[in-house]
Scaffold this active site. Sequence first.
Site, PDB file in Angstrom:
ATOM      1  N   HIS A  22       0.842  -1.210   0.000  1.00 31.25           N
ATOM      2  CA  HIS A  22       0.000   0.000   0.000  1.00 31.25           C
ATOM      3  C   HIS A  22       0.874   1.256   0.000  1.00 31.25           C
ATOM      4  O   HIS A  22       0.558   2.241  -0.683  1.00 31.25           O
ATOM      5  CB  HIS A  22      -0.895   0.043   1.252  1.00 31.25           C
ATOM      6  CG  HIS A  22      -1.923  -1.036   1.335  1.00 31.25           C
ATOM      7  ND1 HIS A  22      -2.057  -1.856   2.436  1.00 31.25           N
ATOM      8  CD2 HIS A  22      -2.894  -1.436   0.461  1.00 31.25           C
ATOM      9  CE1 HIS A  22      -3.070  -2.699   2.250  1.00 31.25           C
ATOM     10  NE2 HIS A  22      -3.581  -2.465   1.059  1.00 31.25           N
ATOM     11  N   ARG A  95      -2.062  -5.858  -8.225  1.00 33.33           N
ATOM     12  CA  ARG A  95      -0.933  -6.744  -7.906  1.00 33.33           C
ATOM     13  C   ARG A  95      -0.789  -7.861  -8.925  1.00 33.33           C
ATOM     14  O   ARG A  95       0.302  -8.349  -9.159  1.00 33.33           O
ATOM     15  CB  ARG A  95      -1.131  -7.363  -6.515  1.00 33.33           C
ATOM     16  CG  ARG A  95      -1.088  -6.350  -5.393  1.00 33.33           C
ATOM     17  CD  ARG A  95      -1.617  -6.950  -4.120  1.00 33.33           C
ATOM     18  NE  ARG A  95      -3.010  -7.342  -4.292  1.00 33.33           N
ATOM     19  CZ  ARG A  95      -3.717  -8.034  -3.413  1.00 33.33           C
ATOM     20  NH1 ARG A  95      -3.148  -8.430  -2.305  1.00 33.33           N
ATOM     21  NH2 ARG A  95      -4.980  -8.330  -3.652  1.00 33.33           N
TER      22      ARG A  95
END
Length: 166
Positions: A22, A95
């Site tokens: 993050h 991702r």
Amino acid sequence: MNQDNKISAVYPGSFDPVTNGHVYIAERAASIFDELTVSILYNEHKSATFSVQERIEMAREALKHLKNVKIDCFEGLLVDYMKHVGSRVIIRGLRAMSDFEYEFQIALMNRQLAPELETFFIVTDPKYSYVSSSGVREVFHFGGTVQGLVPDCVFKKLSERFNIKN
Ligand code: COA
């Protein structure tokens, strides 16, 4: 664009807790947009390990090096929150291809609800492509190491919460 002609963006998520994956996305977004708000979803239907206040504190500490980033929280629809803060840009991290399908659906739902909003996807650093908040919690809980995957403040908080010294 807000009243000062600055382009602001919102990076929403559960952040339970914030990981280095993050942080990477927030760093890249903060380098592109004038202002970035990392906003933590209060979701009564998703049981959380950390309270919203704890998640805010960890995110604040983890992102304090980014001067144009602030931390906030919201509940309800993201599109309503976007109107409330006066931002048109939603940041989401990708991702893997498996994230894409889920994110694509959310982005299209949000476009249906508020066509003026735009979702920007930022691809993660490959070294964080397998990192998730629940993965970090589980590995830590069973005694595995998560060093390098979470900010130091999160590591400390995990140690306190699970009463473990990994
Ligand atoms: N690095 C590390 N982990 C990442 C990551 C990254 N770059 N990107 C995603 N993740 C992980 C998170 O850690 C989380 O893992 P976990 O489920 O194992 O804990 C998982 O991916 C989900 O990510 P998160 O960003 O927390 O998504 P979410 O699904 O909880 O929430 C919102 C997404 C907040 C954007 C969405 O639910 C929302 O807007 N909700 C409000 C209600 C609404 O408006 N709904 C209409 C739109 S459908």
